[in-house]
Design a protein around this motif. Structure first.
Motif, PDB file in Angstrom:
ATOM      1  N   THR A  33       1.078  -1.058  -0.408  1.00  0.00           N
ATOM      2  CA  THR A  33       0.108  -0.056   0.329  1.00  0.00           C
ATOM      3  C   THR A  33       0.536   1.221  -0.140  1.00  0.00           C
ATOM      4  O   THR A  33       2.149   1.437   0.382  1.00  0.00           O
ATOM      5  N   GLN A  34       0.467   2.352  -0.474  1.00  0.00           N
ATOM      6  CA  GLN A  34       0.917   3.636  -0.398  1.00  0.00           C
ATOM      7  C   GLN A  34       0.901   4.748   0.372  1.00  0.00           C
ATOM      8  O   GLN A  34      -0.417   4.116   1.978  1.00  0.00           O
ATOM      9  N   SER A  35       1.834   5.222   1.486  1.00  0.00           N
ATOM     10  CA  SER A  35       1.427   5.726   2.805  1.00  0.00           C
ATOM     11  C   SER A  35       0.087   6.370   2.629  1.00  0.00           C
ATOM     12  O   SER A  35       0.039   6.655   3.817  1.00  0.00           O
ATOM     13  N   VAL A  36      -0.077   7.055   1.358  1.00  0.00           N
ATOM     14  CA  VAL A  36      -0.416   7.914   1.149  1.00  0.00           C
ATOM     15  C   VAL A  36      -1.332   8.258   0.566  1.00  0.00           C
ATOM     16  O   VAL A  36      -0.739   8.159  -0.503  1.00  0.00           O
ATOM     17  N   PRO A  37      -2.986   7.329  -0.049  1.00  0.00           N
ATOM     18  CA  PRO A  37      -3.177   7.534  -1.894  1.00  0.00           C
ATOM     19  C   PRO A  37      -3.737   8.388  -2.160  1.00  0.00           C
ATOM     20  O   PRO A  37      -3.730   9.383  -1.238  1.00  0.00           O
ATOM     21  N   SER A  38      -3.129   8.832  -3.813  1.00  0.00           N
ATOM     22  CA  SER A  38      -3.163  10.960  -4.460  1.00  0.00           C
ATOM     23  C   SER A  38      -4.136  11.013  -4.034  1.00  0.00           C
ATOM     24  O   SER A  38      -4.400  12.686  -3.732  1.00  0.00           O
ATOM     25  N   ALA A  76       2.741  15.334   3.304  1.00  0.00           N
ATOM     26  CA  ALA A  76       2.356  15.170   2.545  1.00  0.00           C
ATOM     27  C   ALA A  76       1.321  15.695   0.991  1.00  0.00           C
ATOM     28  O   ALA A  76       2.060  15.713   0.210  1.00  0.00           O
ATOM     29  N   ARG A  77       0.222  16.611   1.700  1.00  0.00           N
ATOM     30  CA  ARG A  77      -0.507  16.968   1.160  1.00  0.00           C
ATOM     31  C   ARG A  77       0.400  18.717   0.661  1.00  0.00           C
ATOM     32  O   ARG A  77      -0.305  18.527  -0.323  1.00  0.00           O
ATOM     33  N   LYS A  78       0.640  19.380   1.522  1.00  0.00           N
ATOM     34  CA  LYS A  78       1.441  20.353   1.113  1.00  0.00           C
ATOM     35  C   LYS A  78       2.458  20.090  -0.200  1.00  0.00           C
ATOM     36  O   LYS A  78       2.316  20.331  -1.340  1.00  0.00           O
ATOM     37  N   ASN A  79       3.151  18.762   0.151  1.00  0.00           N
ATOM     38  CA  ASN A  79       4.167  18.906  -1.229  1.00  0.00           C
ATOM     39  C   ASN A  79       3.878  18.098  -2.450  1.00  0.00           C
ATOM     40  O   ASN A  79       3.627  18.974  -3.300  1.00  0.00           O
ATOM     41  N   PHE A  80       2.148  17.504  -1.964  1.00  0.00           N
ATOM     42  CA  PHE A  80       1.761  17.258  -3.183  1.00  0.00           C
ATOM     43  C   PHE A  80       1.643  18.218  -4.081  1.00  0.00           C
ATOM     44  O   PHE A  80       1.477  18.571  -5.436  1.00  0.00           O
ATOM     45  N   SER A 130      -5.632  19.329  -3.765  1.00  0.00           N
ATOM     46  CA  SER A 130      -6.175  20.785  -2.767  1.00  0.00           C
ATOM     47  C   SER A 130      -7.966  20.265  -2.775  1.00  0.00           C
ATOM     48  O   SER A 130      -8.507  20.200  -4.159  1.00  0.00           O
ATOM     49  N   PHE A 131      -8.308  21.740  -2.319  1.00  0.00           N
ATOM     50  CA  PHE A 131      -9.298  21.950  -1.754  1.00  0.00           C
ATOM     51  C   PHE A 131      -9.994  23.262  -2.412  1.00  0.00           C
ATOM     52  O   PHE A 131      -8.587  24.314  -2.518  1.00  0.00           O
ATOM     53  N   SER A 132     -10.759  23.849  -2.239  1.00  0.00           N
ATOM     54  CA  SER A 132     -11.356  24.870  -3.406  1.00  0.00           C
ATOM     55  C   SER A 132     -11.112  25.974  -2.060  1.00  0.00           C
ATOM     56  O   SER A 132     -11.080  25.690  -0.737  1.00  0.00           O
ATOM     57  N   GLU A 133     -10.970  27.185  -2.315  1.00  0.00           N
ATOM     58  CA  GLU A 133     -11.109  28.072  -0.639  1.00  0.00           C
ATOM     59  C   GLU A 133     -12.529  28.279  -0.567  1.00  0.00           C
ATOM     60  O   GLU A 133     -12.669  28.467   0.580  1.00  0.00           O
ATOM     61  N   ASP A 134     -13.556  27.402  -1.167  1.00  0.00           N
ATOM     62  CA  ASP A 134     -15.003  27.790  -0.651  1.00  0.00           C
ATOM     63  C   ASP A 134     -14.872  26.962   0.157  1.00  0.00           C
ATOM     64  O   ASP A 134     -16.003  26.835   1.693  1.00  0.00           O
ATOM     65  N   LEU A 135     -14.551  25.578  -0.188  1.00  0.00           N
ATOM     66  CA  LEU A 135     -14.589  24.577   0.813  1.00  0.00           C
ATOM     67  C   LEU A 135     -13.980  24.420   2.133  1.00  0.00           C
ATOM     68  O   LEU A 135     -14.595  24.244   2.590  1.00  0.00           O
ATOM     69  N   LYS A 136     -13.072  25.136   1.655  1.00  0.00           N
ATOM     70  CA  LYS A 136     -11.716  25.864   2.906  1.00  0.00           C
ATOM     71  C   LYS A 136     -12.559  26.047   4.037  1.00  0.00           C
ATOM     72  O   LYS A 136     -12.532  26.277   5.057  1.00  0.00           O
TER      73      LYS A 136
END
Length: 337
Positions: free
Chosen positions: A32-37, A329-333, A42-48
């Motif tokens: 398995t991956q450490s975190v699935p891609s 990881a998300r930020k780097n992605f 990233s989220f939209s500004e509205d969702l954030k």
């Protein structure tokens, strides 16, 4: 004089004639991956904005009833507590849960559980499951992951769903079989290679189910037509009730990349599928036995708010550190994208 064949020649598992993995060049273990891609998008500004508002409101409500959390940030709220006690407290409030995903102790002697008799275990599960029912929204769902245990003088590998399926007010919609390749090996019985997920809903006629989000695009005959129209949905087919996901494994050259120190961790991929199917963005996903935080990472990665309870403080620390690594990881992605 007859010359005996060498051991290598008589071993079926070493022969391409008998072993498809050798003949077809297939790899038996799929790490398995450490975190699935799919959880790193990233989220939209509205969702954030919506997630931030929802989390602040939920934190305020929870603080009044449960006190300060162990950790709270970016869609991830975790309490170091006894889930039975905190579920009872939640049931006395107007806080509602959209989806619960959990895998409780199996009563098989793991480090985080106290041994019980079968009757005690069933009663224990019935109590906390009933509390979850009380705090679940009318169109909400509950997914329960359980395996098997021994019932003295009755059975060795008794599926726990046989004992729990009707022990709460929930309506059992169906059973999903989680099939995997790795597991313990046995000599006098078949090697166990599956666990069960029980898919419960509160209202049998009205519940969240996002089929299009989990359709399987691997269709054998995608261009097949009937009366001039394509037979299959363009997004894919409805997945069956047997799901194949690699188990979190250990060992040289086969250890799962997402593995933590928790002894009973389920893979992010399978939780991701449940979150997509039975909840929507900005909704609340609960795990009363949070463990290593798999439910929390999947929920937060898909734009939900996670609420978790975990009685062991070292597991809480493990889950938080894992979540922080996920955030990095998300930020780097996103930066690479």
């Amino acid at each position: 004089m007859k010359v005996p064949e060498s051991e290598d020649k008589v071993r079926k598992i070493a022969s391409q004639e008998h072993n498809n993995y050798l003949a077809e060049g297939m790899t038996l273990h799929k790490a398995t991956q450490s975190v699935p891609s799919s959880l790193l998008q990233s989220f939209s500004e509205d969702l954030k904005c919506k997630l931030s508002i929802k989390q602040k409101l939920l934190e305020t409500q929870l603080f009044q009833v449960l006190g300060s959390p162990f950790y709270a940030d970016n869609g991830f709220i975790l309490y170091n507590c006894d889930s039975t006690d905190f579920l009872h407290k939640l049931s006395l409030t107007n806080i509602n849960i959209d989806l619960t995903i959990t895998s409780p102790p199996y009563n098989i002697g793991k480090e985080y559980e106290t041994p019980m008799s079968v009757d005690e275990y069933v009663e224990f599960c019935s109590q906390w499951m009933s509390k979850i029912y009380e705090i679940t929204k009318p169109d909400g769902a509950f997914w329960l992951n359980v395996g098997h245990f021994q019932v003295p003088n009755k059975g060795l590998c008794v599926p726990i769903p046989y004992l729990l399926w009707d022990k709460s007010p929930f309506y059992l919609l169906q059973e999903v079989v989680w099939q995997y390749g790795a597991g313990i090996s046995t000599k006098y019985r078949l090697s166990p290679r599956n666990e069960k997920w029980l898919f419960y809903v509160k209202d049998s006629q009205r519940y969240t189910f996002n089929l299009d989000d989990i359709r399987d695009p691997n269709v054998k005959y995608p261009h097949q037509k009937k009366n001039g129209k394509y037979r299959c949905n363009p997004l894919g087919k409805n997945p069956s009730d047997v799901w194949e996901f690699p188990k979190i494994t250990t060992g040289n050259k086969r250890s799962s990349r997402e593995r933590t120190g928790h002894p009973a961790q389920f893979p992010l991929g399978i939780v991701e599928k449940v979150v997509k199917a039975s909840s929507n963005q900005v909704e609340v996903v609960l795990d009363p036995f949070a463990g290593s935080g798999s439910t929390g990472i999947a929920a937060a990665g898909l734009g939900r708010i996670f609420l978790g309870f975990e009685i062991k403080s070292d597991y809480c620390t493990m889950a938080v550190n894992r979540f922080k690594a996920f955030q990095i990881a998300r930020k780097n992605f996103s930066a690479q994208a």
